[in-house]
Motif scaffolding. Structure first.
Motif, PDB file in Angstrom:
ATOM      1  N   VAL A  57       0.824  -1.205   0.000  1.00 59.08           N
ATOM      2  CA  VAL A  57       0.000   0.000   0.000  1.00 59.08           C
ATOM      3  C   VAL A  57       0.863   1.263   0.000  1.00 59.08           C
ATOM      4  O   VAL A  57       1.751   1.429   0.846  1.00 59.08           O
ATOM      5  N   GLN A 112      -7.695   3.791   2.267  1.00 57.17           N
ATOM      6  CA  GLN A 112      -7.016   2.575   1.838  1.00 57.17           C
ATOM      7  C   GLN A 112      -7.060   1.500   2.924  1.00 57.17           C
ATOM      8  O   GLN A 112      -7.435   0.349   2.669  1.00 57.17           O
ATOM      9  N   TYR A 140      -9.166  -2.131   2.731  1.00 58.45           N
ATOM     10  CA  TYR A 140      -8.634  -3.478   2.875  1.00 58.45           C
ATOM     11  C   TYR A 140      -9.299  -4.201   4.047  1.00 58.45           C
ATOM     12  O   TYR A 140      -9.655  -5.383   3.943  1.00 58.45           O
ATOM     13  N   ASP A 165       0.051  -7.497  -4.767  1.00 61.96           N
ATOM     14  CA  ASP A 165      -1.023  -6.561  -5.075  1.00 61.96           C
ATOM     15  C   ASP A 165      -0.523  -5.159  -4.719  1.00 61.96           C
ATOM     16  O   ASP A 165      -0.425  -4.803  -3.548  1.00 61.96           O
ATOM     17  N   SER A 209      -0.967  -1.189  -4.704  1.00 66.52           N
ATOM     18  CA  SER A 209      -1.898  -0.075  -4.869  1.00 66.52           C
ATOM     19  C   SER A 209      -1.137   1.242  -4.747  1.00 66.52           C
ATOM     20  O   SER A 209      -0.234   1.382  -3.917  1.00 66.52           O
ATOM     21  N   ASP A 224      -1.047   5.775  -6.277  1.00 65.45           N
ATOM     22  CA  ASP A 224      -1.663   6.854  -7.062  1.00 65.45           C
ATOM     23  C   ASP A 224      -0.638   7.673  -7.838  1.00 65.45           C
ATOM     24  O   ASP A 224      -0.926   8.784  -8.266  1.00 65.45           O
ATOM     25  N   LEU A 257      -3.462  -1.902  -8.392  1.00 63.52           N
ATOM     26  CA  LEU A 257      -4.673  -1.155  -8.074  1.00 63.52           C
ATOM     27  C   LEU A 257      -4.304   0.321  -8.186  1.00 63.52           C
ATOM     28  O   LEU A 257      -3.704   0.898  -7.273  1.00 63.52           O
ATOM     29  N   VAL A 290      -5.072   4.178  -8.285  1.00 62.48           N
ATOM     30  CA  VAL A 290      -6.080   5.108  -7.786  1.00 62.48           C
ATOM     31  C   VAL A 290      -5.960   6.408  -8.571  1.00 62.48           C
ATOM     32  O   VAL A 290      -4.929   7.086  -8.514  1.00 62.48           O
ATOM     33  N   PHE A 342     -12.132   3.328  -3.678  1.00 62.69           N
ATOM     34  CA  PHE A 342     -11.084   2.381  -3.313  1.00 62.69           C
ATOM     35  C   PHE A 342     -11.653   1.132  -2.654  1.00 62.69           C
ATOM     36  O   PHE A 342     -11.257   0.011  -2.970  1.00 62.69           O
ATOM     37  N   VAL A 383     -10.934  -2.585  -4.039  1.00 63.87           N
ATOM     38  CA  VAL A 383     -10.079  -3.568  -3.383  1.00 63.87           C
ATOM     39  C   VAL A 383     -10.863  -4.831  -3.040  1.00 63.87           C
ATOM     40  O   VAL A 383     -10.333  -5.954  -3.108  1.00 63.87           O
ATOM     41  N   LYS A 386     -11.128  -6.767  -6.186  1.00 63.43           N
ATOM     42  CA  LYS A 386      -9.810  -7.214  -6.623  1.00 63.43           C
ATOM     43  C   LYS A 386      -9.337  -8.436  -5.841  1.00 63.43           C
ATOM     44  O   LYS A 386      -8.862  -9.418  -6.417  1.00 63.43           O
TER      45      LYS A 386
END
Length: 249
Positions: free
Chosen positions: A39, A53, A57, A149, A151, A153, A179, A181, A223, A227, A230
């Motif tokens: 993350v 975020q 999760y 995974d 994530s 931006d 992922l 954003v 988000f 998630v 996903k």
């Protein structure tokens, strides 16, 4: 102890070789997938967005559909770890490998995320995140798939070239999912026409490996939905769906 007793004791040890096997050499626990959640906590992610975020999760693991999906796997269990990343040398493992094999275990994982510290750092090193994630596999669990995974931006702006880190991870058999954003903050005029769309960047430069895919969250408010969808897709062995999928608030 008499000689006869010693011989009997020694024979007993030879009959139980597990007692002589070093802990590190014992077989690892099988799971359907080893999933690393990475993350982004760089400075482009403000406190509210970071909280979205973490909450996203945590709520994904509270969703009974996720636990039910895990139960349908060949083994019926996955192993998950969770870390935050920013600069090339800034990765923090907040939740070590955890076996998820029931709704209760998934809810427990969510509670740990709720209590995890929130911190913000500076740069965005996707390459550093991939390098760190690659070192986490093979620690007590053995999955039929190893998935990272990621994530975030923003694009890679710290550490070694992203292409190098990505290629090395793929060579190890690691699957890289993304992922992205899409922050709805207006782009500064001087960057219009220069910045590459983040979803295109993640699709071309970040994700890779058999069955890899990109989930695009249309803003941080989307988000949580992104998630959840996903992770449910990641735990399925043959996950149907497009290479790029989008979630809206």
């Amino acid at each position: 102890m008499q000689r006869r007793q010693l011989l009997q004791w020694g024979a007993g040890l030879l009959a139980t070789p597990a007692l002589l096997t070093p802990r590190a050499a014992r077989a690892m626990e099988p799971v359907d997938v080893e999933l690393v959640l990475a993350v982004d906590v760089s400075r482009s992610v403000d406190q509210e967005e970071q909280e979205m975020q973490f909450r996203g999760y945590a709520n994904a693991f509270r969703d009974p559909r996720l636990a039910d999906g895990i139960a349908r796997g060949a083994i019926g269990a996955i192993a998950v770890s969770f870390f935050t990343w920013s600069d090339w040398d800034m990765q923090k493992l907040l939740v070590p490998w955890t076996r998820i094999d029931s709704r209760a275990a998934a809810a427990g994982f969510a509670e740990v995320l709720d209590a995890a510290p929130r911190e913000t750092f500076l740069y965005t090193s996707i390459s550093g995140a991939i390098d760190y994630a690659s070192t986490l596999f093979g620690q007590g669990f053995e999955g039929t798939r190893q998935v990272v995974d990621i994530s975030g931006d923003g694009v890679n702006n710290s550490g070694r070239p992203l292409a190098t880190a990505r290629a090395e991870a793929l060579a190890k058999g690691v699957i890289l999912n993304g992922l992205a954003v899409l922050d709805r903050t207006p782009t500064p005029p001087q960057l219009i026409g220069i910045q590459r769309p983040l979803d295109e960047y993640y699709q071309d430069e970040v994700i890779g490996g058999p069955g890899s895919f990109l989930m695009v969250a249309e803003g941080f408010t989307a988000f949580e939905s992104a998630v959840r969808r996903k992770i449910i897709r990641e735990i399925a062995f043959h996950a149907p769906g497009p290479r790029v999928e989008r979630a809206f608030a």
